[in-house]
Design a protein around this motif. Structure first.
Motif, PDB file in Angstrom:
ATOM      1  N   VAL A 135      45.052  64.003  32.815  1.00  0.00           N
ATOM      2  CA  VAL A 135      43.655  63.349  32.965  1.00  0.00           C
ATOM      3  C   VAL A 135      43.541  61.937  33.475  1.00  0.00           C
ATOM      4  O   VAL A 135      44.506  61.234  33.378  1.00  0.00           O
ATOM      5  CB  VAL A 135      43.037  63.170  31.375  1.00  0.00           C
ATOM      6  CG1 VAL A 135      41.910  62.382  31.448  1.00  0.00           C
ATOM      7  CG2 VAL A 135      42.968  64.600  31.135  1.00  0.00           C
ATOM      8  N   LYS A 136      42.619  61.688  34.558  1.00  0.00           N
ATOM      9  CA  LYS A 136      42.392  60.291  34.977  1.00  0.00           C
ATOM     10  C   LYS A 136      41.879  59.482  33.939  1.00  0.00           C
ATOM     11  O   LYS A 136      40.879  59.482  33.422  1.00  0.00           O
ATOM     12  CB  LYS A 136      41.687  60.513  36.315  1.00  0.00           C
ATOM     13  CG  LYS A 136      42.151  61.063  37.384  1.00  0.00           C
ATOM     14  CD  LYS A 136      41.461  60.957  38.671  1.00  0.00           C
ATOM     15  CE  LYS A 136      41.935  61.787  39.832  1.00  0.00           C
ATOM     16  NZ  LYS A 136      41.034  61.766  40.967  1.00  0.00           N
ATOM     17  N   SER A 137      42.647  58.601  33.508  1.00  0.00           N
ATOM     18  CA  SER A 137      42.289  57.786  32.338  1.00  0.00           C
ATOM     19  C   SER A 137      41.267  56.778  32.474  1.00  0.00           C
ATOM     20  O   SER A 137      40.543  56.165  31.503  1.00  0.00           O
ATOM     21  CB  SER A 137      43.514  57.201  31.511  1.00  0.00           C
ATOM     22  OG  SER A 137      44.090  56.453  32.469  1.00  0.00           O
ATOM     23  N   CYS A 138      40.899  56.595  33.800  1.00  0.00           N
ATOM     24  CA  CYS A 138      39.554  55.779  34.184  1.00  0.00           C
ATOM     25  C   CYS A 138      38.379  56.346  34.024  1.00  0.00           C
ATOM     26  O   CYS A 138      37.328  55.989  34.146  1.00  0.00           O
ATOM     27  CB  CYS A 138      39.772  54.976  35.463  1.00  0.00           C
ATOM     28  SG  CYS A 138      39.465  56.081  36.725  1.00  0.00           S
ATOM     29  N   THR A 139      38.357  57.786  33.755  1.00  0.00           N
ATOM     30  CA  THR A 139      37.404  58.652  33.665  1.00  0.00           C
ATOM     31  C   THR A 139      36.873  58.785  32.288  1.00  0.00           C
ATOM     32  O   THR A 139      35.892  59.722  32.053  1.00  0.00           O
ATOM     33  CB  THR A 139      37.527  59.864  34.467  1.00  0.00           C
ATOM     34  OG1 THR A 139      38.464  60.745  33.872  1.00  0.00           O
ATOM     35  CG2 THR A 139      37.893  59.621  36.024  1.00  0.00           C
TER      36      THR A 139
ATOM     37  N   THR B  48      50.789  52.986  33.028  1.00  0.00           N
ATOM     38  CA  THR B  48      49.595  53.648  33.691  1.00  0.00           C
ATOM     39  C   THR B  48      49.233  52.658  34.305  1.00  0.00           C
ATOM     40  O   THR B  48      48.564  51.660  34.042  1.00  0.00           O
ATOM     41  CB  THR B  48      48.851  54.212  32.554  1.00  0.00           C
ATOM     42  OG1 THR B  48      49.609  55.136  31.559  1.00  0.00           O
ATOM     43  CG2 THR B  48      47.563  54.946  33.045  1.00  0.00           C
ATOM     44  N   ASN B  49      49.026  53.040  35.767  1.00  0.00           N
ATOM     45  CA  ASN B  49      48.293  52.043  36.656  1.00  0.00           C
ATOM     46  C   ASN B  49      47.029  52.255  37.004  1.00  0.00           C
ATOM     47  O   ASN B  49      46.236  53.369  36.836  1.00  0.00           O
ATOM     48  CB  ASN B  49      49.036  51.932  38.109  1.00  0.00           C
ATOM     49  CG  ASN B  49      50.366  51.149  37.820  1.00  0.00           C
ATOM     50  OD1 ASN B  49      50.395  50.223  37.168  1.00  0.00           O
ATOM     51  ND2 ASN B  49      51.343  51.607  38.756  1.00  0.00           N
ATOM     52  N   ILE B  50      46.052  51.078  37.450  1.00  0.00           N
ATOM     53  CA  ILE B  50      44.902  51.254  37.828  1.00  0.00           C
ATOM     54  C   ILE B  50      44.956  50.933  39.235  1.00  0.00           C
ATOM     55  O   ILE B  50      45.113  49.939  39.832  1.00  0.00           O
ATOM     56  CB  ILE B  50      43.884  50.180  37.060  1.00  0.00           C
ATOM     57  CG1 ILE B  50      43.888  50.361  35.651  1.00  0.00           C
ATOM     58  CG2 ILE B  50      42.396  50.111  37.658  1.00  0.00           C
ATOM     59  CD1 ILE B  50      43.182  49.401  34.936  1.00  0.00           C
ATOM     60  N   GLY B  51      44.151  51.910  40.104  1.00  0.00           N
ATOM     61  CA  GLY B  51      44.376  51.537  41.468  1.00  0.00           C
ATOM     62  C   GLY B  51      43.167  51.883  42.421  1.00  0.00           C
ATOM     63  O   GLY B  51      42.969  51.593  43.496  1.00  0.00           O
ATOM     64  N   CYS B  52      42.178  51.894  41.609  1.00  0.00           N
ATOM     65  CA  CYS B  52      40.553  52.051  42.303  1.00  0.00           C
ATOM     66  C   CYS B  52      39.732  51.845  40.950  1.00  0.00           C
ATOM     67  O   CYS B  52      39.760  51.794  39.910  1.00  0.00           O
ATOM     68  CB  CYS B  52      40.463  53.444  42.899  1.00  0.00           C
ATOM     69  SG  CYS B  52      40.231  54.832  41.681  1.00  0.00           S
ATOM     70  N   ASP B  53      38.479  51.795  41.515  1.00  0.00           N
ATOM     71  CA  ASP B  53      37.286  51.736  40.518  1.00  0.00           C
ATOM     72  C   ASP B  53      36.226  52.795  40.810  1.00  0.00           C
ATOM     73  O   ASP B  53      35.112  52.791  40.792  1.00  0.00           O
ATOM     74  CB  ASP B  53      36.538  50.654  40.505  1.00  0.00           C
ATOM     75  CG  ASP B  53      36.091  49.712  41.700  1.00  0.00           C
ATOM     76  OD1 ASP B  53      35.962  50.687  42.831  1.00  0.00           O
ATOM     77  OD2 ASP B  53      35.697  48.852  41.896  1.00  0.00           O
ATOM     78  N   THR B  54      36.881  53.792  41.453  1.00  0.00           N
ATOM     79  CA  THR B  54      35.943  55.076  42.056  1.00  0.00           C
ATOM     80  C   THR B  54      36.446  56.342  41.409  1.00  0.00           C
ATOM     81  O   THR B  54      36.112  57.526  41.805  1.00  0.00           O
ATOM     82  CB  THR B  54      35.814  55.246  43.542  1.00  0.00           C
ATOM     83  OG1 THR B  54      37.116  54.960  43.896  1.00  0.00           O
ATOM     84  CG2 THR B  54      35.307  53.984  44.036  1.00  0.00           C
ATOM     85  N   SER B  55      37.428  56.566  40.508  1.00  0.00           N
ATOM     86  CA  SER B  55      38.019  57.756  40.075  1.00  0.00           C
ATOM     87  C   SER B  55      38.654  58.550  41.126  1.00  0.00           C
ATOM     88  O   SER B  55      38.770  59.801  41.030  1.00  0.00           O
ATOM     89  CB  SER B  55      36.827  58.479  39.287  1.00  0.00           C
ATOM     90  OG  SER B  55      36.122  57.758  38.387  1.00  0.00           O
ATOM     91  N   SER B  56      39.166  57.853  42.127  1.00  0.00           N
ATOM     92  CA  SER B  56      39.496  58.779  43.245  1.00  0.00           C
ATOM     93  C   SER B  56      41.226  58.705  43.512  1.00  0.00           C
ATOM     94  O   SER B  56      41.611  59.359  44.147  1.00  0.00           O
ATOM     95  CB  SER B  56      38.815  58.290  44.472  1.00  0.00           C
ATOM     96  OG  SER B  56      39.075  56.858  44.713  1.00  0.00           O
ATOM     97  N   CYS B  57      41.938  57.471  42.941  1.00  0.00           N
ATOM     98  CA  CYS B  57      43.207  57.576  43.314  1.00  0.00           C
ATOM     99  C   CYS B  57      44.347  58.202  42.291  1.00  0.00           C
ATOM    100  O   CYS B  57      45.480  58.317  42.980  1.00  0.00           O
ATOM    101  CB  CYS B  57      43.649  55.810  43.270  1.00  0.00           C
ATOM    102  SG  CYS B  57      44.007  55.371  41.546  1.00  0.00           S
ATOM    103  N   GLY B  58      43.942  58.331  41.246  1.00  0.00           N
ATOM    104  CA  GLY B  58      44.949  59.120  40.324  1.00  0.00           C
ATOM    105  C   GLY B  58      46.067  58.266  39.692  1.00  0.00           C
ATOM    106  O   GLY B  58      46.892  58.718  39.171  1.00  0.00           O
ATOM    107  N   ALA B  59      45.936  56.984  40.005  1.00  0.00           N
ATOM    108  CA  ALA B  59      47.229  56.294  39.589  1.00  0.00           C
ATOM    109  C   ALA B  59      47.159  55.867  38.050  1.00  0.00           C
ATOM    110  O   ALA B  59      48.278  55.655  37.386  1.00  0.00           O
ATOM    111  CB  ALA B  59      47.009  54.693  40.172  1.00  0.00           C
ATOM    112  N   CYS B  60      45.983  56.501  37.650  1.00  0.00           N
ATOM    113  CA  CYS B  60      45.746  56.213  36.037  1.00  0.00           C
ATOM    114  C   CYS B  60      46.190  57.568  35.227  1.00  0.00           C
ATOM    115  O   CYS B  60      45.704  57.563  33.977  1.00  0.00           O
ATOM    116  CB  CYS B  60      44.550  55.606  35.578  1.00  0.00           C
ATOM    117  SG  CYS B  60      43.268  57.056  36.335  1.00  0.00           S
ATOM    118  N   THR B  61      46.628  58.598  35.842  1.00  0.00           N
ATOM    119  CA  THR B  61      46.789  59.760  35.145  1.00  0.00           C
ATOM    120  C   THR B  61      47.901  59.584  34.030  1.00  0.00           C
ATOM    121  O   THR B  61      48.864  59.245  34.255  1.00  0.00           O
ATOM    122  CB  THR B  61      47.250  60.788  36.236  1.00  0.00           C
ATOM    123  OG1 THR B  61      46.414  60.842  37.461  1.00  0.00           O
ATOM    124  CG2 THR B  61      47.399  62.223  35.742  1.00  0.00           C
TER     125      THR B  61
HETATM  126  S1  FES Z   1      42.282  54.228  38.673  1.00  0.00           S
HETATM  127 FE1  FES Z   1      41.899  55.226  40.487  1.00  0.00          FE
HETATM  128  S2  FES Z   1      41.481  57.127  39.648  1.00  0.00           S
HETATM  129 FE2  FES Z   1      41.778  55.992  37.795  1.00  0.00          FE
END
Ligand code: FES
Ligand code: FES
Length: 164
Positions: free
Chosen positions: A56-60, A35-48
Motif C-alpha cells: 500500500v502507498k502509505s501516503c494514500t 519508509t520514504n516520502i518522494g512526492c505529494d501526488t501518490s505517484s512515486c511509491g517511495a512510501c510503500t
Molecule cells: S510519497 Fe510518493 S506515492 Fe507516497
C-alpha cells in the motif's frame, strides 16, 4: 483518535489527529524512517509498506484507517540480522543507486512475488509501474526481482528492456 496498530510485530497505541497520513504516523510517531516520502501526488511509491501483507502507498491512507491492522515496514522485513531474500537480491543485482526509492521498491517487489511467484520480465515491469526510480533505469531492479523469484538472471537470460 486512539488507534492501535501492529507495526513490525509490536503493538503501537497512539492518539493521532484524524488527518494524519499513515506515512507520517509511521515516520514521525512510531519513529521508523525507512519508509520514504518522494512526492505529494501518490505517484512515486517511495512510501510503500505492507498492510496485512499487501503493498500500500502509505501516503494514500490515513493512520486511523490502519487501526486494528498489521503494518510491515522495510525495517520489519529482515529476520534479525538476516536480510530478506529480496533485499539480498537487490544488493547482489546492484538494484539501487541513491537508495531513495529502494524501501518502497523492495516492499512492492515482495508483494508482487506473493501474488505472482514466478513472474515474467514484463509482469515485473508492470507490477512495479507504481514505483518510480530516478537512478537505475529499472533494469537491475527487474533483474533483482526475477532473481529473488529463483529465475536465471544471467545476461543471456534477461533482455535489456530499456526503461519501464
Ligand atoms: S510519497 Fe510518493 S506515492 Fe507516497
Ligand atoms: S535508486 Fe535512486 S531513486 Fe531509485
Amino acid at each position: 483518535m486512539e488507534i492501535s496498530v501492529e507495526v513490525n510485530g509490536v503493538m503501537q497505541n497512539h492518539d493521532v489527529e484524524p488527518r494524519t497520513l499513515l506515512v507520517h504516523y509511521v515516520r514521525e510517531v512510531v519513529g521508523l524512517t525507512g519508509t520514504n516520502i518522494g512526492c505529494d501526488t501518490s505517484s512515486c511509491g517511495a512510501c510503500t509498506l505492507h498492510i496485512d501483507g499487501e503493498a500500500v502507498k502509505s501516503c494514500t491512507m490515513l493512520a486511523v484507517q490502519a487501526d486494528g491492522l498489521k503494518v510491515t515496514t522495510i525495517e520489519g522485513l529482515a529476520n534479525g540480522d538476516e536480510m530478506h531474500p529480496m533485499q539480498t537480491a537487490f544488493m547482489e543485482c546492484h538494484a539501487l543507486q541513491c537508495g531513495y526509492c529502494t524501501p518502497g521498491m523492495v516492499m512492492a517487489s515482495v508483494s508482487l512475488l506473493d501474488e505472482v511467484p514466478k513472474p515474467t520480465e514484463a509482469e515485473v515491469r508492470e507490477g512495479l509501474e507504481g514505483n518510480l526510480c530516478r537512478c537505475t533505469g529499472y533494469h537491475n531492479i527487474v533483474k533483482a526481482v526475477l532473481s529473488a523469484s529463483g529465475q536465471d538472471v544471467s545476461e543471456q537470460a534477461v533482455s535489456v528492456g530499456g526503461g519501464q
